[in-house]
Every structure is written in C-alpha cells, then in structure tokens.
Design a protein around this motif. Structure first.
Motif, mmCIF file in Angstrom:
data_model
loop_
_atom_site.group_PDB
_atom_site.id
_atom_site.type_symbol
_atom_site.label_atom_id
_atom_site.label_comp_id
_atom_site.label_asym_id
_atom_site.label_seq_id
_atom_site.Cartn_x
_atom_site.Cartn_y
_atom_site.Cartn_z
ATOM 1 N N THR A 128 -28.479 48.057 -60.670
ATOM 2 C CA THR A 128 -28.525 48.303 -62.108
ATOM 3 C C THR A 128 -28.207 47.041 -62.898
ATOM 4 O O THR A 128 -27.286 46.298 -62.560
ATOM 5 C CB THR A 128 -27.528 49.400 -62.490
ATOM 6 O OG1 THR A 128 -27.823 50.578 -61.752
ATOM 7 C CG2 THR A 128 -27.596 49.705 -63.975
ATOM 8 N N GLY A 149 -28.110 45.832 -67.259
ATOM 9 C CA GLY A 149 -28.155 46.427 -68.586
ATOM 10 C C GLY A 149 -27.350 45.653 -69.597
ATOM 11 O O GLY A 149 -26.980 44.497 -69.370
ATOM 12 N N ALA A 180 -27.771 50.129 -73.027
ATOM 13 C CA ALA A 180 -28.913 50.546 -72.217
ATOM 14 C C ALA A 180 -28.761 49.976 -70.823
ATOM 15 O O ALA A 180 -28.129 48.928 -70.639
ATOM 16 C CB ALA A 180 -30.221 50.073 -72.841
ATOM 17 N N SER A 181 -29.367 50.658 -69.859
ATOM 18 C CA SER A 181 -29.364 50.174 -68.485
ATOM 19 C C SER A 181 -30.696 50.479 -67.833
ATOM 20 O O SER A 181 -31.450 51.356 -68.289
ATOM 21 C CB SER A 181 -28.227 50.806 -67.690
ATOM 22 O OG SER A 181 -28.419 52.199 -67.574
ATOM 23 N N THR A 211 -34.381 54.173 -66.696
ATOM 24 C CA THR A 211 -33.645 53.658 -67.846
ATOM 25 C C THR A 211 -32.686 54.702 -68.415
ATOM 26 O O THR A 211 -32.873 55.908 -68.240
ATOM 27 C CB THR A 211 -34.602 53.208 -68.958
ATOM 28 O OG1 THR A 211 -35.423 54.320 -69.350
ATOM 29 C CG2 THR A 211 -35.483 52.067 -68.495
ATOM 30 N N TYR A 266 -30.214 55.134 -72.159
ATOM 31 C CA TYR A 266 -29.897 54.570 -73.469
ATOM 32 C C TYR A 266 -28.745 55.329 -74.112
ATOM 33 O O TYR A 266 -28.616 56.549 -73.954
ATOM 34 C CB TYR A 266 -31.092 54.666 -74.414
ATOM 35 C CG TYR A 266 -32.280 53.831 -74.020
ATOM 36 C CD1 TYR A 266 -33.293 54.348 -73.240
ATOM 37 C CD2 TYR A 266 -32.387 52.508 -74.452
ATOM 38 C CE1 TYR A 266 -34.392 53.583 -72.879
ATOM 39 C CE2 TYR A 266 -33.479 51.734 -74.110
ATOM 40 C CZ TYR A 266 -34.480 52.281 -73.325
ATOM 41 O OH TYR A 266 -35.560 51.506 -72.980
ATOM 42 N N ILE A 288 -35.266 48.671 -73.192
ATOM 43 C CA ILE A 288 -34.853 47.789 -72.104
ATOM 44 C C ILE A 288 -35.985 47.680 -71.103
ATOM 45 O O ILE A 288 -36.710 48.651 -70.850
ATOM 46 C CB ILE A 288 -33.560 48.300 -71.441
ATOM 47 C CG1 ILE A 288 -32.981 47.250 -70.503
ATOM 48 C CG2 ILE A 288 -33.785 49.628 -70.731
ATOM 49 C CD1 ILE A 288 -31.568 47.567 -70.002
#
Length: 117
Positions: A33, A35, A49-50, A57, A59, A69
């Motif tokens: 991950t 972000g 976000a990631s 994704t 958010y 993202i």
C-alpha cells in the motif's frame, strides 16, 4: 527500507488543482500500500487516500469525488490529483508506504499545500 520523496505542493487559489507525486526508491520490491495523509495546523494527521499494488483505492469521505489517487508501478510513483481545492484542504501532505505483511508505514518528508486567494 524505502525512501519516499514528494513533490508538487504549492500555493493555489480556491477552485484550482494540484498534482502531488511521491517517488519511491530503495527496497521497493515488497511494497503493497502507498498513499497520502495530511496534517493541518492544530489538527491530527488524517488519511486522504491509499492505493494497493493491485490498484484498489480508498478515500477519505471528505475528498471523494475531488481527489484521485493513482500509481505507476513501473516508475514506483504514486500520484494524488487534487481538484476543486478549498481552503480547508490546506495542510502538509505526507506520502507513505507499507510493505506487504506489515502495518508499519514509512513516511516522506511532506509537501505543503496552501489554498488561498
């Protein structure tokens, strides 16, 4: 371990756009991950976000439909496209990365985003 370098912050007027970039280097093979978090003055750091290595994704509710993202695995870079910026988006934005099987985040140095007239 991974090194993260952010770029793209700056001063923008309300309603404007910015794109943040975060380039990863070093031991990047098992990163899952990546972000962005942000921290406004006097407030706690919050997740923005990631995105996972497979492209899933997540958010924060406050930025859904406003921020996007994305990730270029070939360039080991994650991006945050920020549109319709508001003064309340003003914060230091930090990139982070987490290795597969770990919960410990590695952080970039942060980049300032200021939304003001």
């Amino acid at each position: 371990q991974v090194q993260l370098v952010e770029s793209g912050g700056g001063l923008v007027q309300p309603g404007g756009s910015l794109r943040l970039s975060c380039a990863a280097s070093g031991n990047i093979f098992s990163i899952n991950t990546m972000g962005w978090y942000r921290q406004a003055p006097g407030k706690q750091r919050e997740l923005v976000a990631s995105i996972t290595s497979s492209g899933s994704t997540n958010y924060a509710d406050s930025v859904k439909g406003q921020f996007t993202i994305s990730r270029d695995n070939a360039k080991n870079t994650v991006y945050l496209q920020m549109n319709s910026l508001k003064p309340e988006d003003t914060a230091v934005y930090y990139c982070y990365a987490v290795y597969r099987g770990s919960v410990r985040p590695y952080w970039g140095q942060g980049t300032q985003v200021t939304v003001s007239l």
